[in-house]
Design a protein around this motif. Structure first.
Motif, mmCIF file in Angstrom:
data_model
loop_
_atom_site.group_PDB
_atom_site.id
_atom_site.type_symbol
_atom_site.label_atom_id
_atom_site.label_comp_id
_atom_site.label_asym_id
_atom_site.label_seq_id
_atom_site.Cartn_x
_atom_site.Cartn_y
_atom_site.Cartn_z
ATOM 1 N N GLN A 150 7.896 -9.158 6.508
ATOM 2 C CA GLN A 150 7.982 -10.076 7.646
ATOM 3 C C GLN A 150 7.376 -9.451 8.908
ATOM 4 N N ASP A 151 7.619 -8.166 9.123
ATOM 5 C CA ASP A 151 7.058 -7.488 10.288
ATOM 6 C C ASP A 151 5.529 -7.435 10.229
ATOM 7 N N ALA A 152 4.989 -7.189 9.035
ATOM 8 C CA ALA A 152 3.531 -7.139 8.882
ATOM 9 C C ALA A 152 2.911 -8.506 9.175
ATOM 10 N N VAL A 153 3.547 -9.584 8.697
ATOM 11 C CA VAL A 153 3.026 -10.931 8.930
ATOM 12 C C VAL A 153 3.086 -11.275 10.418
ATOM 13 N N ILE A 154 4.185 -10.926 11.081
ATOM 14 C CA ILE A 154 4.330 -11.226 12.509
ATOM 15 C C ILE A 154 3.308 -10.439 13.328
ATOM 16 N N LYS A 155 3.128 -9.148 13.018
ATOM 17 C CA LYS A 155 2.165 -8.323 13.749
ATOM 18 C C LYS A 155 0.745 -8.862 13.592
ATOM 19 N N SER A 156 0.362 -9.206 12.373
ATOM 20 C CA SER A 156 -1.000 -9.706 12.166
ATOM 21 C C SER A 156 -1.183 -11.083 12.801
ATOM 22 N N GLY A 157 -0.127 -11.909 12.825
ATOM 23 C CA GLY A 157 -0.207 -13.204 13.496
ATOM 24 C C GLY A 157 -0.401 -13.066 14.993
ATOM 25 N N HIS A 158 0.308 -12.113 15.623
ATOM 26 C CA HIS A 158 0.137 -11.875 17.053
ATOM 27 C C HIS A 158 -1.266 -11.374 17.366
ATOM 28 N N GLY A 196 7.057 12.677 -1.226
ATOM 29 C CA GLY A 196 6.970 11.577 -2.191
ATOM 30 C C GLY A 196 5.999 10.516 -1.707
ATOM 31 N N ARG A 197 6.312 9.262 -2.034
ATOM 32 C CA ARG A 197 5.436 8.160 -1.658
ATOM 33 C C ARG A 197 6.087 7.335 -0.552
ATOM 34 N N LYS A 198 5.259 6.913 0.409
ATOM 35 C CA LYS A 198 5.728 6.021 1.474
ATOM 36 C C LYS A 198 5.017 4.687 1.296
ATOM 37 N N TYR A 199 5.791 3.635 1.165
ATOM 38 C CA TYR A 199 5.229 2.306 0.945
ATOM 39 C C TYR A 199 5.233 1.500 2.237
ATOM 40 N N LYS A 200 4.148 0.760 2.437
ATOM 41 C CA LYS A 200 4.028 -0.186 3.538
ATOM 42 C C LYS A 200 3.414 -1.458 2.985
ATOM 43 N N TYR A 201 3.455 -2.511 3.801
ATOM 44 C CA TYR A 201 2.870 -3.795 3.419
ATOM 45 C C TYR A 201 1.737 -4.127 4.383
ATOM 46 N N LEU A 202 0.619 -4.592 3.823
ATOM 47 C CA LEU A 202 -0.539 -4.980 4.607
ATOM 48 C C LEU A 202 -0.671 -6.499 4.521
ATOM 49 N N ALA A 203 -0.750 -7.168 5.672
ATOM 50 C CA ALA A 203 -0.867 -8.625 5.713
ATOM 51 C C ALA A 203 -2.183 -9.015 6.378
ATOM 52 N N VAL A 255 0.844 -1.191 0.000
ATOM 53 C CA VAL A 255 0.000 0.000 0.000
ATOM 54 C C VAL A 255 0.879 1.241 0.000
ATOM 55 N N CYS A 256 0.358 2.319 -0.536
ATOM 56 C CA CYS A 256 1.141 3.534 -0.728
ATOM 57 C C CYS A 256 0.409 4.716 -0.111
ATOM 58 N N ARG A 257 1.185 5.612 0.510
ATOM 59 C CA ARG A 257 0.637 6.851 1.044
ATOM 60 C C ARG A 257 1.456 7.990 0.447
ATOM 61 N N PHE A 314 -8.194 -14.140 13.129
ATOM 62 C CA PHE A 314 -7.581 -13.481 11.979
ATOM 63 C C PHE A 314 -7.034 -12.138 12.413
ATOM 64 N N GLY A 315 -6.024 -11.676 11.689
ATOM 65 C CA GLY A 315 -5.414 -10.405 12.009
ATOM 66 C C GLY A 315 -5.025 -9.646 10.756
ATOM 67 N N ILE A 316 -5.118 -8.331 10.830
ATOM 68 C CA ILE A 316 -4.722 -7.446 9.739
ATOM 69 C C ILE A 316 -3.743 -6.438 10.326
ATOM 70 N N ALA A 317 -2.588 -6.285 9.693
ATOM 71 C CA ALA A 317 -1.592 -5.342 10.201
ATOM 72 C C ALA A 317 -0.768 -4.785 9.056
ATOM 73 N N LYS A 318 -0.227 -3.575 9.272
ATOM 74 C CA LYS A 318 0.662 -2.926 8.307
ATOM 75 C C LYS A 318 2.017 -2.736 8.940
ATOM 76 N N ALA A 319 3.056 -2.810 8.110
ATOM 77 C CA ALA A 319 4.418 -2.532 8.566
ATOM 78 C C ALA A 319 5.256 -2.167 7.347
#
Length: 189
Positions: free
Chosen positions: A87-95, A58-65, A51-53, A78-83
């Motif tokens: 790997q950080d996004a997957v770990i955050k949403s898993g927690h 300019g543009r700041k990119y993050k990943y949504l898992a 995802v982009c903001r 289920f979990g939804i998280a951005k980082a």
């Protein structure tokens, strides 16, 4: 022992007569609360998006898992998280998913107790049992949730939007309705 069929919410459910007063037909159905740190969990990434903001520089990119976690014995979340890293996004949403797990009552051989339906926004999900050996006949999103629950034979149909976010929330609404119906059934039988 006699079985009578009692009408509840436009469906007939069995009511057994001639049994012990405290023993319920639904006593073989339960929610296992033995989840600890050593229990291996089933974890599945449903959707991973970049995802982009747009900001002044300019543009700041993050990943949504979007991740589904379950113990394959009746608990799922289920979990939804951005980082900024995948790997950080997957770990955050898993927690998050582990913290907010839903206990679902399953019948013998890890089957759904009732045919259930859930709705979220424009998505409607119908789930039902299949006979032994059929397997899971459902879309990939619902299949991953049923695998995390430990269900081996079931069918499901998505009506409306197939967006994974909406589908997961509709399935969890259906599973919460299943928990409520199970509690009512156990209380009234």
């Amino acid at each position: 022992m006699k079985v009578y069929w009692k009408k509840f919410n436009n469906e007939y459910i069995p009511k057994v007569v001639g049994k012990q007063p405290n023993k319920n037909m639904a006593d073989d159905v339960g929610i296992d609360s033995s989840l600890d740190k050593r229990t291996p969990l089933y974890e599945r990434i449903i959707k991973l998006t970049k995802v982009c903001r747009v900001v002044k520089g300019g543009r700041k990119y993050k990943y949504l898992a979007l991740v589904v976690v379950g113990d394959m014995c009746g608990k799922v979340g289920f979990g939804i998280a951005k980082a900024s890293e995948v790997q950080d996004a997957v770990i955050k949403s898993g927690h998050y998913a582990q913290k907010h797990m839903l206990g679902v009552p399953l019948g013998k051989n890890k089957r759904l107790i009732y045919n259930v339906e859930g709705k979220y926004n424009s998505t409607k999900v119908l789930m039902w049992n299949s006979r032994e050996g059929i397997g899971i006949r459902a879309g990939s999103t619902i299949r991953s949730i049923l695998d995390a629950l430990g269900i081996r034979n079931a069918g499901a149909k998505i009506i409306g939007s197939r967006n994974p976010h909406n589908v997961i929330r509709a399935v969890f609404n259906a599973l919460q309705g299943l928990c409520i119906r199970f509690r009512l059934w156990k209380y009234h039988c």
